[in-house]
Write an enzyme that holds these catalytic residues in place. Structure first.
Site, PDB file in Angstrom:
ATOM      1  N   PHE A 177       0.930 -10.381   3.816  1.00  0.00           N
ATOM      2  CA  PHE A 177       1.763 -11.226   2.967  1.00  0.00           C
ATOM      3  C   PHE A 177       1.313 -12.689   2.973  1.00  0.00           C
ATOM      4  CE2 PHE A 177       4.090  -8.081   5.467  1.00  0.00           C
ATOM      5  CZ  PHE A 177       4.231  -7.101   4.495  1.00  0.00           C
ATOM      6  N   CYS A 178       0.006 -12.893   3.059  1.00  0.00           N
ATOM      7  CA  CYS A 178      -0.556 -14.250   3.064  1.00  0.00           C
ATOM      8  C   CYS A 178       0.055 -15.096   4.177  1.00  0.00           C
ATOM      9  CB  CYS A 178      -0.357 -14.934   1.721  1.00  0.00           C
ATOM     10  SG  CYS A 178      -1.220 -14.137   0.353  1.00  0.00           S
ATOM     11  N   ASN A 179       0.339 -14.475   5.308  1.00  0.00           N
ATOM     12  CA  ASN A 179       0.900 -15.190   6.457  1.00  0.00           C
ATOM     13  C   ASN A 179       0.281 -14.621   7.731  1.00  0.00           C
ATOM     14  OD1 ASN A 179       2.474 -16.365   8.502  1.00  0.00           O
ATOM     15  ND2 ASN A 179       4.312 -16.358   7.248  1.00  0.00           N
TER      16      ASN A 179
END
Length: 835
Positions: free
Chosen positions: A414-416
């Site tokens: 999740f781009c984290n």
């Protein structure tokens, strides 16, 4: 105790009574979201959905009014300017701010807003006499925040990642305040809500950092500014800038409204805007400038100063209608927060209490709390599912099965990366090794050496319903839980007591099976050897030898199979296998996932005449050459296409084939083939080096092989589930074989023994096993009719504990001792080898 007594709206209201918006939610869904009927959309953290009246009212607005460029001064342009300014005010009003305190700078999205803030911030480089600026961020931050360090490092600015625990644990007892002698500007960024776990970080951190009470501001003199990443938070929660006066707040409007997309904003505190330095100046940003002299005076208005060129004014106007609809449907963000949190809390309680028949938990949920309050937790639930032995089920397998049930979730990191590493326990070195194993952000490599590379996220929006929760939980129980399904009643009761609403219960532990709940009764776990859980004993052997029973080629990718008895092996696999594919009018490769009727096209390869024949019911047969030796011209143009993320060079096969396909499929299509001069290398697989083989237009490898013993097992298991299936008809073995679309079908001895083979030999060809084939909902398409069903994927997932693999990929190696051309023949004996 009946099944519905546990999974009911009444159960939800026992733990959270603020569901819906005055009891009218079902009517809203019927009126505003008819397009999601039969669909369970659980990716609102990715993008929420827009109500249909927004589009109708917006298009009516555009048809009634003339909106000109707001930089002009004619009547249509003034209308645009005034409307845009009204929307700016409405944005500030939404966040309880005024134009005297904040300015709204429209951008293309949150990422663009972050980039604008980073490029304009007055970074002070480190020198011998000065420590210089610090860019500090919470490690639980989106990629777009962490990416600011790419800019700051070039400017000699130190980067300081901070864990959530350090912010308060290293705080000073007293606020340090601004240093009169040191005015070095520093920037601290943190998310109001983690887009990974949904954790809400204290909004009080804003003042704590600005006052230099919290770490790292307390340890570094200077003036500290706060960038509050609110993109995830504001989707379902009210943000009051009077209580947390952050200096910079980036947002994306589609996260709140669903429409318009491609529009965001940077909210800037006017006092903080004074320090920003802008280098590039575009149209509309200057008060005056000279083209022949380095003279430029910036616009006085903050929004004008930072909005280069003409703002996307029609999208801004659409916001007006989105605000109206949101307020009309829900009554405001507070109501949305209460509603969505209740759904998330209920789902968390049930999922975390769900157990396999042997008592092992089904899910590992990534959260620091227990969904006690909407103040600390958003409407996001992040988890991985586990089998009955406690092993993680890869997120891409869950995603594929969810798609079969028309449930839309999000998977990955999740781009984290920071939160992903923290919750999944992935070290920096492991991250680097995963990359070396072939895993990159956004792919479907979900496990490396048995360890997860990401997870599954479900998130709720203001139009989410209890029915969405129910369908999701039923899906998990049906596809990934070893029967009979248990609920850890003790844990469930404990969770009920941790929340705002607590009601006691003395009910005993229960089991769920076939839509009912019965008393717990220990049953032996089904094993692959005995299949006792499915009512079968040991699976019988298929004889003394392993035999290649069938050979299929698929000349056109995703179209029907062409069975052959003897067939040559070419450099890319079986000769002419998946050498062609169909593209739609936009140049996108069509598959049966998008166009199931592709399976009704029956291509045949006629080697003597050098022709590929295109055949389908109700259509005249046409042909295209197998090898086109004529020079390229307009009807046979060379083009670029994509197959499974790989860019490939292709050649168009002409207008006759395009017209034939377009007529049959009812949409503009073209037939293209892989260019003979183009080489596509084999895919790099986890834990190994890149394959040395070259590929045609296949997805993963040169060959796909399945075992009849595995097919017959799945077919029998489907038969045993027939009583609980209302829609699916019983599939015979040949129907199941056709759905798995293999090149090579063998008669083995034991089901799924092929999973453990390292290589095999057929004739004078050695095949290396390149991995197992992960299945998607395409296997639910009947290859004779093009109709869809959930089988055999549902049975496969249930039997294999959520592992939706069937068949193995192969690549070939000609035996050096043989100088003869390699030809495969049905009926040949094969020799398998295990490592």
């Amino acid at each position: 105790m009946e099944f519905h007594q546990l999974f009911t709206l009444e159960t939800l209201l026992q733990v959270w009574d603020q569901y819906g918006y005055g009891g009218k939610l079902e009517d809203v869904i019927e009126e505003e979201f008819t397009r999601i009927k039969g669909l369970t959309y659980l990716d609102h953290a990715g993008s929420t959905l827009y109500p249909e009246t927004v589009l109708r009212e917006y298009t009516q607005d555009l048809s009634r009014n003339v909106y000109g460029n707001p930089h002009s001064h004619n009547p249509s342009s003034r209308l645009t300017h005034d409307t845009v300014e009204r929307v700016r005010f409405r944005v500030l009003q939404h966040f309880n701010a005024t134009p005297e305190e904040y300015s709204v700078i429209f951008t293309s999205g949150c990422t663009d807003a972050l980039k604008l803030a980073a490029e304009s911030f007055p970074w002070s480089p480190q020198s011998e006499s000065e420590a210089g600026s610090r860019f500090s961020y919470l490690v639980d931050s989106h990629t777009s925040v962490v990416g600011i360090r790419g800019l700051t490092s070039e400017r000699g600015v130190a980067t300081l990642p901070v864990s959530p625990q350090e912010v308060e644990n290293k705080a000073k007892d007293e606020a340090q305040g601004e240093s009169v002698s040191c005015q070095t500007p520093h920037l601290f960024s943190y998310p109001a809500q983690s887009n990974f776990s949904g954790k809400k970080y204290p909004l009080s951190h804003v003042k704590g950092i600005q006052a230099r009470h919290l770490y790292p501001a307390c340890d570094h003199p200077g003036r500290w500014f706060v960038l509050l990443d609110a993109a995830s938070y504001v989707s379902c929660s009210p943000l009051n800038l009077q209580e947390c006066p952050a200096d910079f707040i980036p947002i994306s409007f589609y996260k709140i409204f669903g429409f318009p997309t491609g529009l965001g904003a940077l909210l800037v505190r006017n006092d903080a805007a004074k320090i920003l330095k802008k280098t590039y100046f575009g149209g509309g940003t200057a008060a005056a400038y000279l083209s022949g002299e380095d003279y430029y005076v910036q616009a006085a208005n903050i929004s004008d100063r930072f909005e280069d060129g003409t703002v996307s004014f029609l999208d801004v106007i659409a916001l007006n209608h989105s605000f109206e609809a949101l307020h009309r449907i829900t009554g405001g963000m507070h109501n949305i927060q209460q509603h969505t949190f209740g759904l998330a809390r209920y789902t968390y309680m049930l999922l975390s209490s769900l157990c396999h028949g042997n008592g092992q938990p089904v899910a590992r949920i990534y959260t620091e709390g227990q969904f006690e309050s909407p103040v600390t937790q958003g409407a996001i639930l992040n988890f991985n599912l586990m089998d009955s032995h406690g092993k993680i089920i890869g997120y891409s397998q869950v995603d594929r099965m969810a798609a079969l049930y028309n449930i839309h979730v999000r998977t990955g990191c999740f781009c984290n990366t920071g939160a992903c590493q923290s919750f999944l326990g992935i070290t920096n070195e492991q991250m680097k090794r995963n990359l070396q194993a072939g895993h990159v952000c956004g792919d479907n490599i979900d496990l490396v050496d048995g360890q997860p590379t990401g997870s599954v996220r479900v998130s709720f929006g203001y139009m989410s319903t209890f029915d969405d929760c129910q369908k999701f939980l039923h899906f998990v129980a049906e596809c990934f839980v070893e029967k009979p399904v248990r609920v850890n009643k003790e844990k469930l009761e404990k969770l009920k007591k941790t929340g705002p609403r607590s009601q006691g219960s003395n009910e005993e532990s229960v089991e769920m099976s076939s839509g009912e709940i019965s008393r717990a009764d220990k049953k032996e776990r089904p094993s692959e050897a005995s299949l006792k859980g499915f009512g079968y004993g040991d699976f019988s052997s298929h004889g003394e030898d392993y035999t290649l029973t069938n050979i299929y080629i698929y000349p056109i990718k995703s179209c029907g199979a062409f069975e052959v008895h003897d067939w040559p092996v070419g450099p890319l696999g079986l000769l002419y296998d998946r050498g062609w594919m169909v593209e739609n009018g936009n140049g996108v490769c069509l598959s049966q996932k998008r166009e199931p009727r592709l399976c009704l096209i029956r291509p045949q390869v006629h080697l003597p005449s050098n022709k590929l024949l295109l055949q389908a019911s109700g259509m005249d047969t046409i042909s295209v050459p197998l090898e086109n030796k004529t020079p390229a011209h307009t009807s046979f143009r060379v083009c670029q296409s994509k197959v499974c993320g790989d860019r490939v060079e292709t050649v168009d096969c002409g207008d006759e084939a395009a017209a034939w396909l377009s007529e049959f499929l009812g949409q503009p299509c073209r037939l293209i083939r892989q260019s003979p001069d183009f080489t596509r290398d084999g895919k790099k697989r986890p834990g190994g080096d890149a394959a040395s083989s070259s590929l045609s237009l296949v997805n993963e490898a040169q060959y796909l092989m399945i075992n009849r013993a595995s097919v017959e097992l799945i077919q029998k298991l489907m038969s045993s589930r027939q009583d609980s299936s209302e829609d699916d008809q019983l599939l015979d073995s040949q129907n199941v074989i056709s759905r798995f679309r293999a090149n090579l079908v063998i008669a083995g001895k034991e089901p799924f023994e092929e999973d453990n083979w390292s290589h095999l030999i057929i004739g004078n060809t050695r095949f290396v096993v390149a991995g197992q084939c992960r299945r998607c909902h395409m296997v639910g398409i009947d290859q004779d009719t093009g109709t869809k069903s959930k089988e055999p994927l549902t049975t496969l997932s249930a039997y294999r504990g959520g592992k939706v693999t069937f068949g193995v990929y192969l690549s070939h190696q000609l035996l050096r001792s043989s100088g003869a051309a390699s030809v495969l023949s049905a009926g040949s004996v094969l020799l398998p080898h295990s490592p």
